[in-house]
Design a protein around this motif. Structure first.
Motif, PDB file in Angstrom:
ATOM      1  N   ARG A 173     151.648 -71.467 115.004  1.00 25.79           N
ATOM      2  CA  ARG A 173     150.710 -72.570 114.776  1.00 25.79           C
ATOM      3  C   ARG A 173     149.337 -72.303 115.382  1.00 25.79           C
ATOM      4  NH1 ARG A 173     154.454 -77.992 115.255  1.00 25.79           N
ATOM      5  NH2 ARG A 173     155.643 -77.557 113.373  1.00 25.79           N
ATOM      6  N   LEU A 174     149.309 -71.703 116.571  1.00 22.58           N
ATOM      7  CA  LEU A 174     148.008 -71.351 117.164  1.00 22.58           C
ATOM      8  C   LEU A 174     147.262 -70.355 116.277  1.00 22.58           C
ATOM      9  CD1 LEU A 174     148.601 -70.968 120.989  1.00 22.58           C
ATOM     10  CD2 LEU A 174     146.966 -72.471 119.868  1.00 22.58           C
ATOM     11  N   ASP A 175     147.984 -69.382 115.761  1.00 22.23           N
ATOM     12  CA  ASP A 175     147.357 -68.379 114.903  1.00 22.23           C
ATOM     13  C   ASP A 175     146.919 -68.986 113.578  1.00 22.23           C
ATOM     14  OD1 ASP A 175     146.522 -65.752 114.206  1.00 22.23           O
ATOM     15  OD2 ASP A 175     148.345 -65.523 113.002  1.00 22.23           O
ATOM     16  N   ARG A 176     147.780 -69.761 112.941  1.00 26.81           N
ATOM     17  CA  ARG A 176     147.476 -70.337 111.629  1.00 26.81           C
ATOM     18  C   ARG A 176     146.393 -71.421 111.706  1.00 26.81           C
ATOM     19  NH1 ARG A 176     152.256 -73.185 109.862  1.00 26.81           N
ATOM     20  NH2 ARG A 176     151.375 -74.830 111.132  1.00 26.81           N
ATOM     21  N   ASP A 177     146.519 -72.307 112.647  1.00 31.12           N
ATOM     22  CA  ASP A 177     145.627 -73.468 112.685  1.00 31.12           C
ATOM     23  C   ASP A 177     144.323 -73.208 113.431  1.00 31.12           C
ATOM     24  OD1 ASP A 177     147.716 -74.676 111.373  1.00 31.12           O
ATOM     25  OD2 ASP A 177     148.408 -75.812 113.112  1.00 31.12           O
ATOM     26  N   HIS A 178     144.358 -72.348 114.439  1.00 28.59           N
ATOM     27  CA  HIS A 178     143.173 -72.146 115.274  1.00 28.59           C
ATOM     28  C   HIS A 178     142.700 -70.701 115.337  1.00 28.59           C
ATOM     29  CE1 HIS A 178     143.663 -76.272 116.550  1.00 28.59           C
ATOM     30  NE2 HIS A 178     144.912 -76.015 116.880  1.00 28.59           N
ATOM     31  N   HIS A 179     143.425 -69.803 114.652  1.00 31.04           N
ATOM     32  CA  HIS A 179     143.083 -68.371 114.652  1.00 31.04           C
ATOM     33  C   HIS A 179     143.020 -67.818 116.074  1.00 31.04           C
ATOM     34  CE1 HIS A 179     142.365 -68.904 110.415  1.00 31.04           C
ATOM     35  NE2 HIS A 179     141.523 -69.869 110.690  1.00 31.04           N
ATOM     36  N   LEU A 180     144.002 -68.211 116.882  1.00 30.47           N
ATOM     37  CA  LEU A 180     144.097 -67.751 118.269  1.00 30.47           C
ATOM     38  C   LEU A 180     145.437 -67.063 118.490  1.00 30.47           C
ATOM     39  CD1 LEU A 180     142.841 -70.925 120.159  1.00 30.47           C
ATOM     40  CD2 LEU A 180     141.598 -68.788 119.866  1.00 30.47           C
ATOM     41  N   GLY A 181     145.411 -65.988 119.226  1.00 27.13           N
ATOM     42  CA  GLY A 181     146.653 -65.321 119.599  1.00 27.13           C
ATOM     43  C   GLY A 181     147.165 -65.899 120.899  1.00 27.13           C
ATOM     44  N   LEU A 182     148.439 -66.242 120.949  1.00 23.57           N
ATOM     45  CA  LEU A 182     149.006 -66.833 122.155  1.00 23.57           C
ATOM     46  C   LEU A 182     148.889 -65.879 123.338  1.00 23.57           C
ATOM     47  CD1 LEU A 182     150.495 -69.191 123.469  1.00 23.57           C
ATOM     48  CD2 LEU A 182     152.635 -68.151 122.746  1.00 23.57           C
ATOM     49  N   ALA A 183     149.105 -64.596 123.110  1.00 25.63           N
ATOM     50  CA  ALA A 183     149.010 -63.622 124.201  1.00 25.63           C
ATOM     51  C   ALA A 183     147.583 -63.534 124.749  1.00 25.63           C
ATOM     52  CB  ALA A 183     149.462 -62.253 123.716  1.00 25.63           C
ATOM     53  N   THR A 184     146.606 -63.776 123.900  1.00 28.34           N
ATOM     54  CA  THR A 184     145.211 -63.735 124.335  1.00 28.34           C
ATOM     55  C   THR A 184     144.830 -65.004 125.086  1.00 28.34           C
ATOM     56  OG1 THR A 184     144.703 -62.436 122.374  1.00 28.34           O
ATOM     57  CG2 THR A 184     142.843 -63.445 123.518  1.00 28.34           C
ATOM     58  N   VAL A 185     145.313 -66.136 124.623  1.00 35.68           N
ATOM     59  CA  VAL A 185     144.916 -67.437 125.181  1.00 35.68           C
ATOM     60  C   VAL A 185     145.684 -67.784 126.455  1.00 35.68           C
ATOM     61  CG1 VAL A 185     144.918 -69.910 124.670  1.00 35.68           C
ATOM     62  CG2 VAL A 185     144.229 -68.298 122.929  1.00 35.68           C
ATOM     63  N   TRP A 186     146.938 -67.325 126.567  1.00 29.17           N
ATOM     64  CA  TRP A 186     147.787 -67.784 127.658  1.00 29.17           C
ATOM     65  C   TRP A 186     147.206 -67.551 129.051  1.00 29.17           C
ATOM     66  CZ3 TRP A 186     151.144 -71.307 128.272  1.00 29.17           C
ATOM     67  CH2 TRP A 186     151.922 -71.344 129.415  1.00 29.17           C
ATOM     68  N   PRO A 187     146.683 -66.364 129.391  1.00 26.93           N
ATOM     69  CA  PRO A 187     146.144 -66.195 130.751  1.00 26.93           C
ATOM     70  C   PRO A 187     145.006 -67.167 131.068  1.00 26.93           C
ATOM     71  CG  PRO A 187     146.365 -64.073 129.687  1.00 26.93           C
ATOM     72  CD  PRO A 187     146.645 -65.112 128.645  1.00 26.93           C
ATOM     73  N   HIS A 188     144.163 -67.454 130.094  1.00 27.93           N
ATOM     74  CA  HIS A 188     143.054 -68.395 130.321  1.00 27.93           C
ATOM     75  C   HIS A 188     143.573 -69.819 130.448  1.00 27.93           C
ATOM     76  CE1 HIS A 188     140.374 -65.090 129.467  1.00 27.93           C
ATOM     77  NE2 HIS A 188     141.054 -64.863 128.351  1.00 27.93           N
ATOM     78  N   LEU A 189     144.574 -70.150 129.634  1.00 27.54           N
ATOM     79  CA  LEU A 189     145.181 -71.479 129.721  1.00 27.54           C
ATOM     80  C   LEU A 189     145.875 -71.657 131.067  1.00 27.54           C
ATOM     81  CD1 LEU A 189     145.950 -74.140 128.333  1.00 27.54           C
ATOM     82  CD2 LEU A 189     147.956 -72.966 127.426  1.00 27.54           C
TER      83      LEU A 189
END
Length: 158
Positions: free
Chosen positions: A107-123
């Motif tokens: 859903r992150l990739d489809r809806d927001h064009h974000l990779g979970l592995a990329t976003v997780w450390p910042h989150l």
């Protein structure tokens, strides 16, 4: 599902339950997992077809009546619940819990064009200290045995 290796640590159990690397499992376990994924995909596809039919009926009735679509909440919700019992997104893992984690990434990739592995450390850095602390430490044993199953491999009862 029996793990394809001896489970010695908590990380091994998570590896089996989340099954992110199931395509790299040894051949007999990979074939079993592949059959399970295919079976879950068939069930999910059938349930998704029912959801689409319900939506089509709602939209068709709205077009015929010249009004805004008013979905029949009971039929549509029931069809959606059947689909969600299998997986929230199309199954790609042999386990229900693995698909729940995978659905977040999809859903992150489809809806927001974000990779979970990329976003997780910042989150993780922006989380309040209590959730970050509770997720970074291992669970403590309680003095009494718990009546609830482990959250890693368990599926909620409905």
């Amino acid at each position: 599902m029996t793990p394809p290796w001896p489970v010695r640590e908590n990380g091994d159990m998570e590896r089996v339950c989340l099954a992110a690397d199931w395509l790299a499992w040894p051949a007999p376990f990979r074939r079993l997992a592949d059959r399970r994924v295919a079976r879950r995909q068939l069930r999910w596809d059938a349930a998704a077809d029912v959801v689409q039919q319900e939506l089509g009926a709602v939209i068709g009735a709205a077009v015929r009546n010249g009004r805004r679509p008013q979905p029949d909440a009971t039929a549509l919700d029931a069809a959606q619940r059947v689909m969600d019992r299998v997986a929230t997104e199309r199954p790609a893992r042999p386990t229900w819990s693995g698909d729940r984690i995978h659905a977040v990434a999809v859903r992150l990739d489809r809806d927001h064009h974000l990779g979970l592995a990329t976003v997780w450390p910042h989150l993780w850095l922006t989380l309040p200290s209590s959730p970050a602390a509770s997720g970074s430490t291992s669970p403590q044993r309680s003095p009494k045995p718990s009546a609830t199953p482990s959250p890693v491999c368990s599926r909620p009862r409905r």
